[in-house]
Design a protein around this motif. Structure first.
Motif, PDB file in Angstrom:
ATOM      1  N   GLN A   2       0.846  -1.193   0.000  1.00  0.00           N
ATOM      2  CA  GLN A   2       0.000   0.000   0.000  1.00  0.00           C
ATOM      3  C   GLN A   2       0.878   1.237   0.000  1.00  0.00           C
ATOM      4  O   GLN A   2       1.301   1.708   1.059  1.00  0.00           O
ATOM      5  N   PHE A  89     -11.110   9.501  -2.735  1.00  0.00           N
ATOM      6  CA  PHE A  89      -9.895   8.715  -2.924  1.00  0.00           C
ATOM      7  C   PHE A  89      -8.740   9.664  -3.231  1.00  0.00           C
ATOM      8  O   PHE A  89      -8.872  10.557  -4.067  1.00  0.00           O
ATOM      9  N   MET A  98      -0.438   4.814 -11.464  1.00  0.00           N
ATOM     10  CA  MET A  98      -1.218   5.587 -10.497  1.00  0.00           C
ATOM     11  C   MET A  98      -1.748   4.644  -9.429  1.00  0.00           C
ATOM     12  O   MET A  98      -2.392   3.648  -9.736  1.00  0.00           O
ATOM     13  N   PHE A 100      -3.974   4.259  -5.792  1.00  0.00           N
ATOM     14  CA  PHE A 100      -5.065   4.870  -5.054  1.00  0.00           C
ATOM     15  C   PHE A 100      -5.056   4.420  -3.599  1.00  0.00           C
ATOM     16  O   PHE A 100      -4.674   3.288  -3.287  1.00  0.00           O
ATOM     17  N   GLY A 101      -5.544   5.308  -2.741  1.00  0.00           N
ATOM     18  CA  GLY A 101      -5.801   4.926  -1.363  1.00  0.00           C
ATOM     19  C   GLY A 101      -7.127   4.190  -1.270  1.00  0.00           C
ATOM     20  O   GLY A 101      -7.849   4.045  -2.258  1.00  0.00           O
ATOM     21  N   ALA A 102      -7.454   3.732  -0.056  1.00  0.00           N
ATOM     22  CA  ALA A 102      -8.670   2.940   0.140  1.00  0.00           C
ATOM     23  C   ALA A 102      -9.920   3.804   0.234  1.00  0.00           C
ATOM     24  O   ALA A 102     -11.031   3.274   0.218  1.00  0.00           O
ATOM     25  N   GLY A 103      -9.751   5.106   0.349  1.00  0.00           N
ATOM     26  CA  GLY A 103     -10.905   5.999   0.374  1.00  0.00           C
ATOM     27  C   GLY A 103     -11.313   6.405   1.782  1.00  0.00           C
ATOM     28  O   GLY A 103     -11.095   5.681   2.749  1.00  0.00           O
TER      29      GLY A 103
ATOM     30  N   TYR B  35      -9.254  -1.052 -13.281  1.00  0.00           N
ATOM     31  CA  TYR B  35      -9.040  -1.096 -11.838  1.00  0.00           C
ATOM     32  C   TYR B  35     -10.031  -2.061 -11.198  1.00  0.00           C
ATOM     33  O   TYR B  35     -11.150  -2.226 -11.678  1.00  0.00           O
ATOM     34  N   GLN B  37     -11.880  -2.869  -7.484  1.00  0.00           N
ATOM     35  CA  GLN B  37     -12.144  -2.400  -6.124  1.00  0.00           C
ATOM     36  C   GLN B  37     -12.874  -3.496  -5.367  1.00  0.00           C
ATOM     37  O   GLN B  37     -14.054  -3.752  -5.611  1.00  0.00           O
ATOM     38  N   ASP B  40     -13.834  -2.681   0.925  1.00  0.00           N
ATOM     39  CA  ASP B  40     -12.947  -1.940   1.818  1.00  0.00           C
ATOM     40  C   ASP B  40     -11.531  -1.752   1.269  1.00  0.00           C
ATOM     41  O   ASP B  40     -10.621  -1.396   2.012  1.00  0.00           O
ATOM     42  N   GLN B  41     -11.357  -2.010   0.012  1.00  0.00           N
ATOM     43  CA  GLN B  41     -10.039  -1.812  -0.587  1.00  0.00           C
ATOM     44  C   GLN B  41     -10.087  -0.589  -1.489  1.00  0.00           C
ATOM     45  O   GLN B  41     -11.139  -0.203  -1.980  1.00  0.00           O
ATOM     46  N   GLY B  42      -8.931  -0.021  -1.694  1.00  0.00           N
ATOM     47  CA  GLY B  42      -8.837   1.054  -2.670  1.00  0.00           C
ATOM     48  C   GLY B  42      -8.925   0.496  -4.068  1.00  0.00           C
ATOM     49  O   GLY B  42      -9.149  -0.690  -4.277  1.00  0.00           O
ATOM     50  N   LEU B  43      -8.735   1.376  -5.006  1.00  0.00           N
ATOM     51  CA  LEU B  43      -8.739   0.953  -6.400  1.00  0.00           C
ATOM     52  C   LEU B  43      -7.385   0.327  -6.731  1.00  0.00           C
ATOM     53  O   LEU B  43      -6.358   0.994  -6.647  1.00  0.00           O
ATOM     54  N   PHE B  45      -4.864  -1.064  -9.341  1.00  0.00           N
ATOM     55  CA  PHE B  45      -4.567  -0.954 -10.755  1.00  0.00           C
ATOM     56  C   PHE B  45      -4.293  -2.331 -11.341  1.00  0.00           C
ATOM     57  O   PHE B  45      -3.503  -3.101 -10.811  1.00  0.00           O
ATOM     58  N   LEU B  88     -15.875  -4.714  -7.708  1.00  0.00           N
ATOM     59  CA  LEU B  88     -16.257  -3.725  -8.714  1.00  0.00           C
ATOM     60  C   LEU B  88     -15.071  -3.542  -9.644  1.00  0.00           C
ATOM     61  O   LEU B  88     -13.946  -3.334  -9.172  1.00  0.00           O
ATOM     62  N   PHE B  90     -13.581  -1.200 -12.515  1.00  0.00           N
ATOM     63  CA  PHE B  90     -13.728   0.096 -13.171  1.00  0.00           C
ATOM     64  C   PHE B  90     -12.790   0.195 -14.359  1.00  0.00           C
ATOM     65  O   PHE B  90     -11.651  -0.264 -14.324  1.00  0.00           O
TER      66      PHE B  90
END
Lengths: 110, 114
Positions: A2, A89, A98, A100-103, B35, B37, B40-43, B45, B88, B90
């Motif tokens: 992460q 995010f 790129m 991303f964080g988990a939001g 991506y 998802q 509870d996880q981020g996106l 890649f 999901l 994306f």
């Protein structure tokens, strides 16, 4: 692995107050940082970005701050509105990579 | 409507099966990104294509593959599906190869593996 972390899964603020969303990253090679907003049943939408050569970028009610020495990014929303309630995010990129964080789920209460 | 179209919106399938997710990028965008998802996880890649060529690979499993066609639409193929593949998915697109001005995301395909 992460490389981008948003440690607060949720945040609740009162309408009219400031919302501050935080993000930390580990890769010092990231050169561009972005925030996305996501409503339910929709894809994330680009909100605001900042290059690593800057420490602040402002767009209306939204301001992104970058502290490179701390590897920390934050998004300030002033004043917060109920329509800002969404998942936010943060993302960081190095070239076409790129991450991303988990939001963070922001709830703005009327 | 973001201009990025993903089909289908929902997909329910059994373990071991194979599915194809489709993405049409925004008009004029040459780069397509996939991506995943999970809860509870981020996106996460998966993979990027630029003008038909694979440009970058992320955490994409060997059971997954993708391609971008001459008309720039892209397909993500998921095979030998497992329960943990439920997520999901994306698709996003951008004009440039490096999406520094941000990506435009589709509304996603929700895959449920039962």
């Amino acid at each position: 692995d992460q490389q981008v972390k948003q440690n607060s899964p949720s945040l609740s603020v009162q309408e009219g107050r400031i919302s501050i969303l935080n993000c930390d990253y580990t890769n010092s090679m990231f050169d561009y940082f972005l925030w996305y907003k996501k409503y339910p049943a929709e894809g994330p939408t680009f909100l605001i970005s900042i290059s690593s050569i800057k420490d602040k970028n402002e767009d209306g009610r939204f301001t992104v701050f970058l502290n490179k020495s701390a590897k920390h990014l934050s998004l300030h929303i002033v004043p917060s509105q109920p329509g800002d309630s969404a998942v936010y995010f943060c993302a960081a990129s190095e070239g076409n990579d790129m991450r991303f964080g988990a939001g963070t789920r922001l709830t703005v209460k009327p | 409507d973001s201009g990025v179209t993903q089909t289908p919106k929902h997909l329910i399938t059994a373990t071991g099966q194979r599915v194809t997710l489709r993405c049409s990028p925004r008009s004029g965008d040459l780069s397509v990104y996939w991506y995943q998802q999970s809860l509870d996880q981020g996106l996460q890649f998966l993979i990027q294509y630029y003008n038909g060529e694979e440009r970058a690979k992320g955490n994409i499993l060997e059971r997954f593959s993708a391609q971008q066609f001459p008309d720039l639409h892209s397909e993500l193929n998921l095979s030998s599906l497992e329960l943990g593949d439920s997520a999901l998915y994306f698709c996003a697109s951008s004009v440039q190869e490096f999406g520094m001005s941000g990506y435009t995301f589709g509304s996603g395909t929700r895959l449920t593996v039962v």
